[in-house]
Design a protein around this motif. Structure first.
Motif, short mmCIF file in Angstrom:
data_model
loop_
_atom_site.label_atom_id
_atom_site.label_comp_id
_atom_site.label_asym_id
_atom_site.label_seq_id
_atom_site.Cartn_x
_atom_site.Cartn_y
_atom_site.Cartn_z
N LYS A 1 28.86 38.92 49.86
CA LYS A 1 27.91 39.90 50.42
C LYS A 1 28.33 40.37 51.81
O LYS A 1 28.19 41.54 52.13
CB LYS A 1 26.51 39.25 50.48
N ILE B 1 32.09 39.81 58.15
CA ILE B 1 31.55 40.26 59.44
C ILE B 1 31.48 39.14 60.48
O ILE B 1 31.36 39.41 61.67
CB ILE B 1 30.14 40.89 59.27
N ILE C 1 29.97 35.42 62.26
CA ILE C 1 28.69 35.04 62.85
C ILE C 1 28.96 34.64 64.30
O ILE C 1 29.81 33.78 64.57
CB ILE C 1 28.05 33.85 62.10
N VAL D 1 20.77 36.68 60.71
CA VAL D 1 21.32 37.13 61.99
C VAL D 1 20.64 38.44 62.38
O VAL D 1 20.19 38.61 63.51
CB VAL D 1 22.86 37.29 61.90
N THR E 1 16.74 36.64 51.45
CA THR E 1 15.48 35.95 51.78
C THR E 1 15.60 35.09 53.03
O THR E 1 14.59 34.68 53.59
CB THR E 1 15.09 35.01 50.62
N GLY F 1 18.63 30.78 51.44
CA GLY F 1 19.76 30.15 50.75
C GLY F 1 20.41 29.03 51.55
O GLY F 1 20.62 27.92 51.06
N ALA G 1 19.17 27.45 54.17
CA ALA G 1 18.22 26.37 54.47
C ALA G 1 18.17 25.39 53.29
O ALA G 1 18.19 24.16 53.48
CB ALA G 1 16.84 26.95 54.75
N SER H 1 34.29 34.03 58.39
CA SER H 1 33.60 32.74 58.52
C SER H 1 34.16 31.76 57.51
O SER H 1 34.57 32.16 56.41
CB SER H 1 32.10 32.88 58.21
P1 ADP Z 1 20.18 35.48 52.95
O1 ADP Z 1 19.42 35.46 51.67
O2 ADP Z 1 19.53 36.33 54.00
O3 ADP Z 1 21.64 35.74 52.77
P2 ADP Z 1 20.97 32.80 53.77
O4 ADP Z 1 20.11 31.65 54.19
O5 ADP Z 1 21.89 32.60 52.63
O6 ADP Z 1 19.97 33.99 53.53
O7 ADP Z 1 21.82 33.26 55.03
C1 ADP Z 1 21.15 33.42 56.30
C2 ADP Z 1 21.91 34.39 57.17
O8 ADP Z 1 23.15 33.82 57.58
C3 ADP Z 1 22.30 35.70 56.48
O9 ADP Z 1 21.23 36.62 56.44
C4 ADP Z 1 23.43 36.16 57.39
O10 ADP Z 1 22.89 36.73 58.57
C5 ADP Z 1 24.11 34.85 57.76
N1 ADP Z 1 25.26 34.55 56.86
C6 ADP Z 1 25.28 33.69 55.83
N2 ADP Z 1 26.50 33.64 55.26
C7 ADP Z 1 27.27 34.49 55.96
C8 ADP Z 1 28.65 34.88 55.88
N3 ADP Z 1 29.48 34.38 54.95
N4 ADP Z 1 29.11 35.80 56.78
C9 ADP Z 1 28.29 36.30 57.74
N5 ADP Z 1 26.98 35.97 57.88
C10 ADP Z 1 26.48 35.07 57.00
#
Ligand code: ADP
Length: 149
Positions: free
Chosen positions: A20, A63, A65, A80, A91, A94, A96, A119
């Protein structure tokens, strides 16, 4: 030797996040068995009690973090970019859930990331040794498996 369904849930969460948040480049999934001889490359402070661990890395070229956001992404309902106009759907649950599952497996998860470069989500899980191995059955996992997605 962990709950297979939960393990797949963790992997799918990390891989689908990697897809994603990556617009170009690639996603790599590493798997490696660690023991006392090769665990020196791990971050300091991990309480490694058991003999063998499996180290899994889900690496993307997405992208990234920022350092100040790396702590919050494991919180429930945190993203983020949590604004109503955000680009990425989700949501915020994931990671958490992933974090809680890994804790229940007595494992560890941490992030290495650079903004706009990508990342890597690392997870470390203890390899439970069976109390009684049936004769003639090889119970050890393979020593190394690299899978390119
Ligand atoms: P979501 O359903 O929003 O993806 P997650 O708990 O899986 O919820 O992830 C929380 C947040 O962590 C994401 O919304 C994003 O901002 C950041 N994030 C997670 N995985 C990545 C990644 N591989 N690269 C960049 N940001 C990430």
């Amino acid at each position: 030797m962990v709950d297979k369904m939960r393990f797949l849930q963790i992997l799918m969460n990390l891989i689908s996040n990697a897809v994603k948040f990556t617009h170009s480049g690639h996603i790599t999934v590493y798997g490696h068995v660690l023991d006392a001889t090769n665990r020196h490359s791990l971050p300091a402070g991990l309480p490694l009690l058991d003999d063998e661990w499996v180290l899994i890395g889900v690496k993307d070229t997405g992208i990234g973090i920022a350092p100040e956001d790396q702590r919050i992404v494991f919180d429930e309902f945190r993203q983020v970019d949590g604004s109503p106009t955000r680009e990425y759907e989700g949501t915020g649950l994931g990671l958490a859930i992933t974090h809680k599952l890994i804790e229940m497996m007595n494992g560890h998860i941490w992030i290495e990331s650079e903004l706009n470069r990508g990342s890597t989500f690392w997870l470390l899980l203890p390899i439970a040794k069976p109390q009684h191995e049936p004769a003639g059955v090889e119970m050890r996992p393979s020593t190394k498996a690299d899978l390119l997605v």
